[in-house]
Design an enzyme around this catalytic site. Structure first.
Site, PDB file in Angstrom:
ATOM      1  N   GLU A 101     -27.318  76.535  73.520  1.00 50.17           N
ATOM      2  CA  GLU A 101     -28.443  75.902  74.222  1.00 50.17           C
ATOM      3  C   GLU A 101     -28.077  74.528  74.771  1.00 50.17           C
ATOM      4  O   GLU A 101     -28.485  74.169  75.874  1.00 50.17           O
ATOM      5  CB  GLU A 101     -29.669  75.803  73.311  1.00 50.17           C
ATOM      6  CG  GLU A 101     -30.432  77.116  73.119  1.00 50.17           C
ATOM      7  CD  GLU A 101     -29.770  78.076  72.143  1.00 50.17           C
ATOM      8  OE1 GLU A 101     -28.821  77.651  71.446  1.00 50.17           O
ATOM      9  OE2 GLU A 101     -30.191  79.245  72.065  1.00 50.17           O
TER      10      GLU A 101
ATOM     11  N   HIS B 209     -39.670  82.647  66.016  1.00 45.50           N
ATOM     12  CA  HIS B 209     -39.882  83.275  67.333  1.00 45.50           C
ATOM     13  C   HIS B 209     -41.334  83.118  67.788  1.00 45.50           C
ATOM     14  O   HIS B 209     -41.846  83.940  68.530  1.00 45.50           O
ATOM     15  CB  HIS B 209     -39.514  84.765  67.298  1.00 45.50           C
ATOM     16  CG  HIS B 209     -38.042  85.006  67.181  1.00 45.50           C
ATOM     17  ND1 HIS B 209     -37.361  84.816  66.015  1.00 45.50           N
ATOM     18  CD2 HIS B 209     -37.121  85.407  68.090  1.00 45.50           C
ATOM     19  CE1 HIS B 209     -36.083  85.098  66.201  1.00 45.50           C
ATOM     20  NE2 HIS B 209     -35.907  85.455  67.448  1.00 45.50           N
TER      21      HIS B 209
END
Lengths: 415, 331
Positions: free
Chosen positions: B67, B134
């Site tokens: 990321e 999530h």
């Protein structure tokens, strides 16, 4: 290798190293006069790396300095007054006093990206610069520096790995100056040569004597040419030594005396000067001229910097956002036809296809099937599947069955 | 839910986002997309489906699971005038690039006059039993970061129009897409190009007794509660914030000055959520207009739990909004 350089190149390298050191000497004086607002970081003894590597870049290329790369900024064309004013937090400095030290950049003309204090973050950023330059057809190379300490950060790995997967035209100079603040390199990294890290990314690397400016330059030049030619990122480990503490406040008493003495005897400027004199590329008169040129330049640059005002307080809340085209007109500089990256030319054959893709229509919405890369393409009704396609499927099934039964048997046996 | 028809076909929230990216890439070759599995696979939720086939490998980059590298590289690309769109496969993972976003991307314009026209987008939010890693709503980490813009739309029309506006904006924009809405709502979108202005809230339902401020999935929950409240004679005005940074204070104040009561509903956890900020703004700018306390309905101050029974207890719902609104209406 040294012989391959022209006299002018040798003299340029000498000049910039001398300028680098003189700029920093001036800043030490300013620091002692309390004219520098924050910390002052020294590159004493490491000038050959900043100067030799940046000198290998072309004008269009991009660099991002670290805190000890004042020399690279000077080579790229930054006037010394900007460096003085940055440290003194003056209004006329490139950041108008909003940041200090080498933390400034120039996107338009000099192609310099500003660093931040968190180490390693420049690596993916400069990889992105390199990828964008390639995409726009500019044939540029990007370069940044990292220390032995900074090479332990996570983003060093992420950035270099990403650059490698993209084959980005990017050169990373790893300045191994043996100390990360007070921690010796042996306690940071269990490697003799930090260049070995390149192996993990499948990229080329060099190890160079960081206190030999001609060798640094020749190596960097070769790396830059290879990167520009499309070989992907290249890592250069430059072995050197941080002669002063982490910053002015740090007397660095943790450094063994013998180690300091060893490296002081290998001062990069003295070494290069000795070489130039012995090869008759420079004489006493020429040396005096260079010194005078630098003294004159820095006297006026320092005067300008000292006369610059502090920023007005109202500046504090200005400039957080770009307000639009009146603030920055952002336009990529295309040096390849845009048509090359616009459909249909830029499109590639699909690994798998989706009905309606590229038409701007719904691809199924709520009822969209989940696609996998290995899903066979839909066949028109009536068309039978080729036998070759069916066969591996059956055998794959059998394989799964066979392997599934094995662990069960062994579990039974263990019981 | 189905929104008012104009023309075109009804599309999902997901498809609206895909269309926005597709059309921006068609319009401007400076727009590129990068992220994990965005190319061959078309993104974990299929938001970039078909982009690779249409625009090729140079413009649609499958990246390693990195990321920080995705955000950092996009930032570097933006310095050369590209307008990258980065996908975080799940917005939960955005914090892996926290330093890159908050220190590099966000501060560049202020410190050294370097605009970073880039978009960071991805699926966020709970209600789909995604568990603690999530389901996140990490918007407030970034609302607290000067230099960023933060968008969290609730309808397909807004999602498409705001994403297009984000791509064309000269600042780094974080664009959160509530995954609960991805396939649950459809809307007919205009055939022609349009954008929705960043930083503007919108009144979704007019009312005079109290104001409910919300955004993303909770906007729909708030509308559901407003419907139930109407049956009891309480007319709630529901405002969709749409952009959290910069916050549209004027629209908020206009409504509260009319209704004199304010309830803030968000799926983000309670402490440090936008509701606290809004309560402070109302205290500073509308104290004389308030007839009651600024109340908030939020998720619990816990990680997002996995089991449906736990997650339901964690999340706000229409009943909780209804109860809080009734309490507020008594003042």
């Amino acid at each position: 290798m040294k012989k391959e350089l022209t006299r002018q190149q040798h003299l340029d390298l000498y000049y910039y190293m001398r300028l680098n050191r003189a700029v920093e000497d001036t800043m030490v004086k300013l620091f002692r006069q309390n004219k520098i607002v924050g910390g002052l970081y020294s590159s004493l003894g490491q000038e050959a790396i900043s100067v030799g590597t940046a000198y290998a870049l072309e004008k269009k290329d991009w660099l991002a300095p670290m805190i000890r790369n004042i020399g690279a900024l000077l080579v790229k064309g930054v006037p010394p007054r900007d460096i003085f004013m940055q440290h003194m937090a003056k209004y006329d400095s490139p950041t108008k006093g909003k940041d200090g030290t080498s933390h400034f950049g120039d996107l338009e003309n000099l192609h310099i990206v500003s660093p931040i204090s968190m180490l390693g973050d420049l690596i993916p950023v400069m990889a992105g610069v390199a990828i964008a330059g390639r995409y726009l057809g500019q044939k540029i190379v990007s370069m940044t520096w990292i220390g032995d300490g900074g090479s332990s950060t996570g983003v060093f790995h992420e950035g270099l790995n990403f650059a490698a997967t993209q084959k980005a035209p990017f050169v990373l100079i790893l300045e191994n100056n043996l100390w990360a603040y007070s921690t010796p390199v042996k306690r940071q990294v269990p490697l003799q040569n930090l260049a070995d890290r390149a192996k993990a990314y499948g990229i080329s690397s060099y190890i160079v004597d960081g206190n030999d400016v001609a060798e640094v330059y020749s190596t960097a030049r070769e790396a830059v040419e290879r990167a520009r030619a499309g070989e992907g990122p290249i890592l250069i480990e430059a072995k050197t030594f941080r002669r002063l503490g982490h910053a002015q406040h740090d007397p660095a008493e943790y450094v063994p005396k013998e180690m300091r003495a060893y490296w002081e005897a290998r001062d990069p400027i003295e070494r290069h000067e000795k070489f130039l004199l012995s090869e008759k590329l420079l004489d006493a008169k020429g040396k005096a001229e260079i010194e005078k040129k630098i003294d004159t330049l820095l006297a006026s640059e320092r005067e300008f910097a000292e006369n610059s005002p502090m920023p007005p307080p109202e500046l504090a809340e200005q400039g957080v956002y770009c307000t639009g085209d009146d603030c920055h007109k952002i336009a990529a500089k295309w040096e390849r036809p845009k048509s090359e990256v616009m459909p249909p030319k830029s499109s590639v054959a699909a690994v798998w296809s989706v009905e309606g893709f590229g038409q701007g229509k719904a691809s199924g919405g709520a009822n969209a099937p989940i696609h996998f890369g290995d899903a066979p393409a839909e066949k028109p009704a009536g068309e039978s599947k080729p036998a070759s396609r069916a066969t591996p499927k059956t055998s794959a099934k059998k394989l799964v069955k066979a392997s599934a039964s094995k662990p069960a048997a062994s579990r039974k046996a263990r019981r | 839910m189905t929104m008012t028809a104009t023309n075109g076909l009804p599309v999902t929230f997901l498809e609206a986002i895909r269309q926005a990216m597709f059309e921006e890439m068609e319009r401007d070759p400076a727009v590129v997309v990068l992220g994990e599995d965005v190319g061959v696979y078309g993104g974990a939720f299929k938001t970039s489906e078909g982009l690779l086939e249409r625009f090729g490998w140079e413009r649609v980059m499958d990246t390693p699971i990195s990321e920080s590298a995705i955000i950092g590289a996009a930032c570097g690309m933006s310095y050369l005038g590209l307008r990258p769109i980065c996908e975080m496969q799940f917005v939960d993972f955005i914090v892996c690039a926290f330093n890159q976003i908050t220190n590099f991307v966000a501060k560049g314009h202020y410190l050294w006059d370097a605009p970073a026209p880039m978009v960071i987008r991805g699926p966020s939010g709970g209600g789909v039993h995604g568990g603690p890693f999530h389901s996140a709503n990490p918007e407030m980490y970034f609302v607290h970061t000067p230099g960023l813009k933060v968008i969290y739309p609730s309808t397909p029309y807004d999602a498409k129009g705001l994403l297009k506006a984000a791509v064309r904006d000269n600042n780094p924009v974080l664009f959160f897409e509530h995954k609960f809405l991805y396939r649950r709502i459809k809307e007919e979108l205009p055939a022609e190009d349009y954008t929705v202005p960043i930083g503007k809230a919108v009144v979704r339902r007019e009312g005079r007794h109290l104001t409910i401020l919300s955004y993303a999935a909770m906007m729909h929950t708030s509308l559901e509660a407003a419907g139930a409240l109407a049956k009891e004679g309480i007319e709630a005005e529901v405002i969709d914030l749409r952009t959290l940074l910069p916050l549209d204070e004027e629209t908020i104040l206009q409504s509260v000055k009319k209704t004199n009561k304010c309830l803030v509903v968000h799926e983000d956890t309670r402490t440090g959520g936008i509701a606290g900020e809004i309560a402070a703004i109302l205290c500073e700018r509308a104290f004389e207009d308030l007839d009651g306390p600024v109340l908030r309905v939020t998720s619990l101050d816990t990680p997002v739990p996995y089991a449906p029974t736990l997650e339901e207890a964690f999340l706000p719902n229409a009943q909780k909004v209804f109860t809080a609104a009734k309490e507020l209406a008594r003042y």
